[in-house]
Design an enzyme around this catalytic site. Structure first.
Site, PDB file in Angstrom:
ATOM      1  N   HIS A 130       0.866  -1.185   0.000  1.00 34.43           N
ATOM      2  CA  HIS A 130       0.000   0.000   0.000  1.00 34.43           C
ATOM      3  C   HIS A 130       0.898   1.228   0.000  1.00 34.43           C
ATOM      4  O   HIS A 130       1.728   1.412   0.895  1.00 34.43           O
ATOM      5  CB  HIS A 130      -0.923   0.029   1.213  1.00 34.43           C
ATOM      6  CG  HIS A 130      -1.857   1.207   1.207  1.00 34.43           C
ATOM      7  ND1 HIS A 130      -3.105   1.159   0.611  1.00 34.43           N
ATOM      8  CD2 HIS A 130      -1.712   2.475   1.680  1.00 34.43           C
ATOM      9  CE1 HIS A 130      -3.683   2.336   0.744  1.00 34.43           C
ATOM     10  NE2 HIS A 130      -2.863   3.157   1.374  1.00 34.43           N
ATOM     11  N   CYS A 131       0.745   2.066  -1.019  1.00 30.35           N
ATOM     12  CA  CYS A 131       1.610   3.233  -1.177  1.00 30.35           C
ATOM     13  C   CYS A 131       0.906   4.477  -0.629  1.00 30.35           C
ATOM     14  O   CYS A 131      -0.126   4.889  -1.163  1.00 30.35           O
ATOM     15  CB  CYS A 131       1.959   3.434  -2.649  1.00 30.35           C
ATOM     16  SG  CYS A 131       3.010   4.882  -2.956  1.00 30.35           S
TER      17      CYS A 131
END
Length: 269
Positions: A130-131
């Site tokens: 998850h960025c």
């Protein structure tokens, strides 16, 4: 396929866009090569630079808003297609639960290589990470676009770094130099830091893709049921560098990773 632009992550996306165009504006307002070419009537490089920045922003929005491969129902997780009963019996005892694995959060069946993201509240196919910068997961559907975005962003950053360097003006004292170049120095420093980050990100992702592994699998293989029984250097999804790269960048349909796991249907490209 795309999320609401005004939904979760709106502030992060807004900050990204504002910062990008403020730095671009600074490069044009100072005595950089871009401004000199513009004043001399040479518009090719300034226009190309603006177009490159625009493409990087559009790719950022595409990756940020794209569905990374959310699993929304059990019908999205038909992960035993093509797996014979004989092959299912070949799954090691430590990972037999994979055949009927259900997510403990959304209670949906998880295909191999999927993981639940507690930020996005969904399971994601071929989950990578998850960025927080794009405020979205990187998964099966947007991973290649994420790498393309990093590549374009790196070109824009390196070009901007060169343009910022060309704009520094001489001053007889350091105090006067800082006064004259303070905004440009700030822009140069930000672009330099972002360039280093993007180089590291792009390099690490290309390396992992060439091995056909994900960030999550690389960092947590000792906790992943289908990998923890493998040796340190063993990767059941690795089909060789060229085939890994081909499969990642050129194969657009959903891959049944159980087939790859058992080396079924792996005809040479």
């Amino acid at each position: 396929m795309f999320k609401n632009v005004f939904g979760t992550g709106f502030l992060v996306r807004t900050a990204h866009v504002i910062l990008t165009w403020v730095i671009t504006l600074i490069l044009f307002l100072h005595d950089t090569d871009l401004r000199k070419q513009e004043e001399n009537g040479e518009f090719l490089q300034p226009v190309l630079f603006v177009l490159l920045v625009l493409v990087s922003v559009l790719l950022y929005f595409a990756v940020s808003l794209m569905d990374p491969g959310f699993i929304l129902s059990d019908s999205d997780a038909k992960f035993t297609i093509g797996i014979s009963e004989e092959q299912q019996e070949m799954i090691p005892q430590t990972s037999k639960a994979l055949r009927q694995r259900r997510c403990g959060f959304c209670l949906l069946q998880q295909p191999m290589r999927a993981k639940h993201c507690q930020t996005c509240k969904h399971c994601v196919r071929r989950y990578d990470h998850h960025c927080p910068w794009i405020e979205n997961c990187v998964g099966e559907r947007n991973h290649r676009w994420f790498i393309l975005y990093l590549g374009v962003q790196l070109l824009a950053l390196l070009w901007g770094l060169h343009m910022a360097w060309s704009g520094f003006t001489y001053a007889p004292t350091w105090k006067m130099w800082f006064q004259q170049n303070s905004f440009l120095l700030t822009a140069f420093s930000l672009v330099a830091v972002f360039s280093v980050v993007v180089v590291l990100l792009l390099g690490s992702h290309i390396y992992l893709v060439s091995l056909n592994t994900t960030t999550w699998e690389f960092m947590s293989r000792h906790r992943i049921s289908y990998l923890k029984h493998c040796g340190v250097d063993e990767n059941p999804f690795d089909q060789g560098i060229l085939r890994n790269l081909w499969g990642f960048f050129c194969v657009c349909h959903t891959i049944v990773w159980e087939k790859v796991y058992f080396r079924e249907g792996s005809d040479p490209v």
